[in-house]
Structure formats: structure tokens, C-alpha cells
Design an enzyme around this catalytic site. Structure first.
Site, PDB file in Angstrom:
ATOM      1  CB  CYS A   5      18.565  16.552   5.907  1.00  0.00           C
ATOM      2  SG  CYS A   5      18.490  18.101   6.802  1.00  0.00           S
ATOM      3  CG  HIS A   9      18.830  17.220   1.992  1.00  0.00           C
ATOM      4  ND1 HIS A   9      17.602  17.768   2.281  1.00  0.00           N
ATOM      5  CD2 HIS A   9      19.729  17.859   2.807  1.00  0.00           C
ATOM      6  CE1 HIS A   9      17.749  18.685   3.208  1.00  0.00           C
ATOM      7  NE2 HIS A   9      19.022  18.774   3.549  1.00  0.00           N
ATOM      8  CG  ASN A  52      17.765  22.104   4.173  1.00  0.00           C
ATOM      9  OD1 ASN A  52      16.934  21.219   4.345  1.00  0.00           O
ATOM     10  ND2 ASN A  52      19.026  21.982   4.551  1.00  0.00           N
TER      11      ASN A  52
HETATM   12  N1  COA Z   1      24.307  37.023   4.370  1.00  0.00           N
HETATM   13  C1  COA Z   1      25.369  37.778   4.084  1.00  0.00           C
HETATM   14  N2  COA Z   1      26.630  37.431   4.438  1.00  0.00           N
HETATM   15  C2  COA Z   1      26.789  36.301   5.104  1.00  0.00           C
HETATM   16  C3  COA Z   1      25.709  35.465   5.452  1.00  0.00           C
HETATM   17  C4  COA Z   1      24.414  35.873   5.050  1.00  0.00           C
HETATM   18  N3  COA Z   1      23.322  35.150   5.315  1.00  0.00           N
HETATM   19  N4  COA Z   1      26.169  34.392   6.120  1.00  0.00           N
HETATM   20  C5  COA Z   1      27.500  34.523   6.205  1.00  0.00           C
HETATM   21  N5  COA Z   1      27.871  35.679   5.591  1.00  0.00           N
HETATM   22  C6  COA Z   1      29.218  36.229   5.433  1.00  0.00           C
HETATM   23  C7  COA Z   1      30.152  35.733   6.532  1.00  0.00           C
HETATM   24  O1  COA Z   1      30.098  36.552   7.664  1.00  0.00           O
HETATM   25  C8  COA Z   1      31.492  35.821   5.839  1.00  0.00           C
HETATM   26  O2  COA Z   1      31.915  37.149   5.855  1.00  0.00           O
HETATM   27  P1  COA Z   1      33.485  37.523   6.066  1.00  0.00           P
HETATM   28  O3  COA Z   1      34.178  36.872   4.902  1.00  0.00           O
HETATM   29  O4  COA Z   1      33.479  38.996   6.068  1.00  0.00           O
HETATM   30  O5  COA Z   1      33.838  36.898   7.378  1.00  0.00           O
HETATM   31  C9  COA Z   1      31.176  35.469   4.385  1.00  0.00           C
HETATM   32  O6  COA Z   1      29.766  35.717   4.221  1.00  0.00           O
HETATM   33  C10 COA Z   1      31.470  34.031   4.044  1.00  0.00           C
HETATM   34  O7  COA Z   1      30.934  33.203   5.085  1.00  0.00           O
HETATM   35  P2  COA Z   1      30.961  31.631   5.021  1.00  0.00           P
HETATM   36  O8  COA Z   1      30.303  31.078   6.250  1.00  0.00           O
HETATM   37  O9  COA Z   1      32.367  31.193   4.698  1.00  0.00           O
HETATM   38  O10 COA Z   1      30.032  31.380   3.752  1.00  0.00           O
HETATM   39  P3  COA Z   1      29.839  30.061   2.932  1.00  0.00           P
HETATM   40  O11 COA Z   1      30.206  30.269   1.532  1.00  0.00           O
HETATM   41  O12 COA Z   1      30.415  28.866   3.648  1.00  0.00           O
HETATM   42  O13 COA Z   1      28.262  29.906   2.979  1.00  0.00           O
HETATM   43  C11 COA Z   1      26.596  28.592   4.033  1.00  0.00           C
HETATM   44  C12 COA Z   1      27.610  29.706   4.213  1.00  0.00           C
HETATM   45  C13 COA Z   1      25.874  28.381   5.344  1.00  0.00           C
HETATM   46  C14 COA Z   1      25.602  29.009   2.960  1.00  0.00           C
HETATM   47  C15 COA Z   1      27.355  27.325   3.587  1.00  0.00           C
HETATM   48  O14 COA Z   1      28.420  27.070   4.489  1.00  0.00           O
HETATM   49  C16 COA Z   1      26.496  26.137   3.529  1.00  0.00           C
HETATM   50  O15 COA Z   1      25.563  26.064   2.753  1.00  0.00           O
HETATM   51  N6  COA Z   1      26.802  25.077   4.311  1.00  0.00           N
HETATM   52  C17 COA Z   1      26.066  23.858   4.303  1.00  0.00           C
HETATM   53  C18 COA Z   1      24.806  24.093   5.025  1.00  0.00           C
HETATM   54  C19 COA Z   1      23.829  23.000   4.838  1.00  0.00           C
HETATM   55  O16 COA Z   1      23.594  22.585   3.746  1.00  0.00           O
HETATM   56  N7  COA Z   1      23.246  22.576   5.929  1.00  0.00           N
HETATM   57  C20 COA Z   1      22.216  21.650   5.966  1.00  0.00           C
HETATM   58  C21 COA Z   1      22.688  20.285   5.707  1.00  0.00           C
HETATM   59  S1  COA Z   1      21.354  19.245   5.924  1.00  0.00           S
END
Ligand code: COA
Length: 379
Positions: free
Chosen positions: A103, A245, A275
Site C-alpha cells: 500500500c 492511504h 482499501n
Molecule cells: N464483522 C463483525 N465482527 C467482526 C468482524 C467483522 N467483519 N471482524 C472481527 N469481528 C469481531 C471479532 O471477532 C471480535 O469479536 P470478539 O470481541 O467477540 O472476539 C470483535 O469484532 C473485535 O475484533 P478486532 O479484530 O479486535 O476488531 P478491530 O477493532 O481491531 O477491527 C480491523 C478489525 C481489521 C477492522 C482493524 O484491526 C483494522 O482495521 N486493522 C488495520 C487493517 C488495515 O488497515 N490493513 C491494511 C493496511 S494497508
């Protein structure tokens, strides 16, 4: 910029994977993304964006010296997506290569092209960010399937005596975090594993540790923008827009807090495209220019971050005109560009026909087309 017509909304995703619109909007800011159709590809989206960039810059394909395509979803391992686009444009005097920095790739590409222009080795470069991320998603993995979309954006860079353009850049990598965000492919040591997976990651599919990538992103955005500002001898108050980004709205908000600026200073359109990896910055830049948020003479910044891990920041003084101003006139050059695209298609066909004819002639005339060894045998 060019994006596919097909929209994949959060509601559509609810039917594919266990998720819901409210969760996706609250945790990421994304409402919908575009998804490439059967007849669309990284190269075809990149080509459309490139053709539009050439129109805006009013440049003929033959004036391009270098084409760089930043992508994590190339059309082939080789030939490069850049070479395909070079041919389709009829950019007969251009070198072409793909750049892999996930990215951050677009910012890396603009920096490479800028340095090549500044060194005097080239005059005009076309830098494209193009992706079909939805083709490398594991649709069972709700942590990644909800985030990504397809699209392309492109810029033309040209040597100029007008002061401005790229003022500073900071390119970084920390390969120790490579396993946090990856797409294993043909060169992988685990390719021959019976279950076709590496460390539990599926071959040719994206794996991401979301929370670790989140922490990494919020840390590096502010740090690297500040470093690029110091190099450009500017302060954050001198910047009229940051084009980051487009990964997650919460990442942008955290970066704004770290930089002690209003979130509005960041351009954001990820609600509509998700993204799009290396394409996200040029797509956001294009929409910022169309919305009149970037004006000639203003200082702006780019910041990219992603797989590698890689990150990159850049401070620029915008010297391009706005898109609407450029749309008028230039009819002759427009027609010459169209002619170049048609000619490029014909060149491919003519090459194919000449190969078929060559084969026929070889078969009809005894002795022609044989290898030197075969000829010696006959003698
Ligand atoms: N829909 C519903 N629930 C979801 C889910 C989805 N798509 N994905 C995860 N969950 C749930 C998880 O299972 C977890 O449940 P639990 O608390 O019962 O275990 C809860 O939501 C929280 O999960 P978590 O992974 O801690 O969520 P988060 O707030 O970290 O959000 C992302 C997840 C992926 C959105 C976030 O980590 C993120 O954006 N990371 C950066 C990713 C990124 O930008 N990548 C590209 C870089 S170039």
C-alpha cells in the site's frame, strides 16, 4: 482514476461472510467498495486511469520515458503490468516495470520517478497504482474480506522549471513485520506443501493480523509525515491537505490526534472504495483535485503504509492545473492519443499474423525455419 462499475456494499457482504453493515461502518468507516468484473483486470483498470492522466496532462504516449505500476495484484509475474500498459498506450519510447511495496507502492513509485527526472535521465514519467484486491481475498476471513476494493489511479510527472513538485520524501521498511500482512505466492518455500499453505496462510490469498497492523499504521503515519516536513523545511501548518492511504477511518483519526490537527486535513473517500492498496492515494488525490481541495501553489502530503512492512511520506508543492480547466480543447492531441491506442492494438494483431504467415512459409519452403543442427543433418 478508474474504478469498476460494480458496487459491493456492506449489505452484500452480509450474505457472504458473518458480518454486518453497522460493525463495518463503526470499525472502519467503509460503506461500499468496487469489485472488478470478469473482463476487468489490474492492467485494464490501470490503462483506463493512465489514459485519463494523459488527457489531463495533455501528453502523447510517445513522450513517456518511464512507466511504473505500483501493485500487489499484478496481471502476471511477468510480463509486468507496466509493460502491458506500455504496449496498449503505444508508449514506444518508455521503459516499464512493476513496483512491489504494497500500500506504500504509489509513494515509492512517485519518488523513484521524481529522482529519475531530477537526475536528468528522463523527462516524463507515468506512475500508476492499480489493484484487483478482491481477487486475493479469502472470502471466509471477515477480518480482511470487508476491507478491500479494486481500482486504479495515475499521475504524469514531468520535468519543469517551475519551482515545486516533490519537496521531500521518506521511504521506510521493517521486514521483521512481514508476516503480519502478506500474500504468499509462487516463489514461496512452502509452495510444495501438500495442503498448499504456509504457516497457516493460504497460498495466493491475503493474510493480515489486523490489530498489529492497526498499531503499526497509527505509529508510523505521524512520525513519517513529521520527518518529511522537517526535510522540506515546512511545518504542519504549511500543509493544506494530506492524502493518506485509505485503510481505515479510525487510523486516519488516530493520526490526526497524534499530529494535533483536525481530521478534515486528511482527504478521505474510503467510505466509497474501501482499501484499494497502491491505488488508494492516486484515487483520493484525483477526487481531491476534482473537489477543488488542491490548488496550484499549495503544499500537500502523501502518506502510505502497508505490507513489508513498508511506509512512505512525501511533501509536494502542487503545480498541476485543476482537472476541469484541462478538459477543454486539446482536440488534436486527444485524437493523436486515440490513434496511438488503435495503432497499438493493430501492432499486436499484425505481429500475430506475421508469426502465422512465417510459420506457413517455413512449412511450404523445404529447409526454411529449421534449426542449424537440422540443416547440418540434411546436408
Ligand atoms: N464483522 C463483525 N465482527 C467482526 C468482524 C467483522 N467483519 N471482524 C472481527 N469481528 C469481531 C471479532 O471477532 C471480535 O469479536 P470478539 O470481541 O467477540 O472476539 C470483535 O469484532 C473485535 O475484533 P478486532 O479484530 O479486535 O476488531 P478491530 O477493532 O481491531 O477491527 C480491523 C478489525 C481489521 C477492522 C482493524 O484491526 C483494522 O482495521 N486493522 C488495520 C487493517 C488495515 O488497515 N490493513 C491494511 C493496511 S494497508
Amino acid at each position: 482514476m478508474a474504478v469498476p462499475d460494480t458496487v459491493l456494499s456492506n449489505q452484500h457482504l452480509e450474505a457472504i461472510v458473518e458480518t454486518n453493515d453497522e460493525w463495518i461502518r463503526a470499525r472502519t468507516g467503509i460503506k461500499e467498495r468496487r469489485i472488478a468484473g470478469e473482463r476487468e483486470s489490474t492492467a485494464s483498470l490501470g490503462l483506463r486511469a493512465a489514459q485519463r492522466a494523459l488527457d489531463v496532462a495533455d501528453i502523447l504516449p510517445t513522450a513517456i520515458d518511464l512507466i511504473v505500476v505500483a501493485t500487489s495484484t499484478p496481471e502476471n509475474i511477468f510480463p509486468s503490468t507496466a509493460s502491458l500498459i506500455q504496449n496498449w498506450l503505444g508508449a514506444s519510447k518508455a521503459g516499464a516495470f512493476d513496483l512491489s511495496a504494497a500500500c506504500s507502492g504509489f509513494v515509492y513509485g512517485v519518488d523513484m520517478a521524481t529522482q529519475a527526472i531530477r537526475s536528468g535521465s528522463i523527462q516524463v514519467a507515468l506512475v500508476i497504482g492499480a489493484e484487483t484486491m478482491t481477487r486475493v481475498l479469502d472470502w471466509q476471513d471477515r477480518g480482511t474480506a470487508i476491507l478491500f476494493g479494486d481500482g486504479a489511479g495515475a499521475v504524469v510527472l514531468k520535468g519543469s522549471s517551475i519551482e515545486g513538485g516533490v519537496l521531500s520524501s521518506v521511504l521506510r521498511s521493517d521486514g521483521s513485520g512481514g508476516d503480519l500482512l502478506c500474500i504468499p505466492t509462487v516463489g514461496s518455500e512452502d509452495l510444495n506443501n501438500a495442503d498448499f499453505s504456509t504457516n497457516g496462510h493460504k497460498m495466493h490469498k491475503m493474510y493480515m493480523n489486523g490489530s498489529e497492523v492497526f498499531k503499526f499504521a497509527t505509529r508510523v503515519i505521524a512520525e513519517s509525515i513529521e520527518e518529511a516536513l522537517v526535510k522540506a523545511d515546512l511545518g504542519i501548518e504549511d500543509i493544506s491537505l494530506i492524502v493518506p492511504h485509505q485503510a481505515n477511518l479510525r487510523i486516519i483519526q488516530a493520526a490526526a490526534r497524534a499530529l494535533k490537527i483536525e481530521p478534515d486535513l486528511f482527504m478521505s473517500n474510503l467510505d466509497r472504495y474501501g482499501n484499494t492498496s497502491a491505488a488508494s492515494i492516486p484515487i483520493a488525490l484525483c477526487e481531491a483535485v476534482q473537489a477543488n481541495r488542491v490548488k496550484p501553489g499549495e503544499n500537500i502530503a502523501f502518506v502510505g503504509f502497508g505490507g513489508g512492512l513498508t511506509w512512505a511520506s512525501m511533501v509536494l508543492r502542487w503545480t498541476g492545473s485543476d482537472l476541469t480547466e484541462r478538459r477543454s480543447g486539446r482536440l488534436i492531441n486527444q485524437q493523436r492519443r486515440q490513434f496511438s491506442y488503435v495503432l497499438a492494438r493493430w501492432r499486436v494483431e499484425l505481429r500475430r499474423i506475421s508469426r502465422v504467415l512465417g510459420g506457413l512459409v517455413n512449412r511450404l519452403i523445404p529447409g526454411r525455419g529449421r534449426s542449424p543442427d537440422e540443416k547440418t543433418d540434411t546436408l
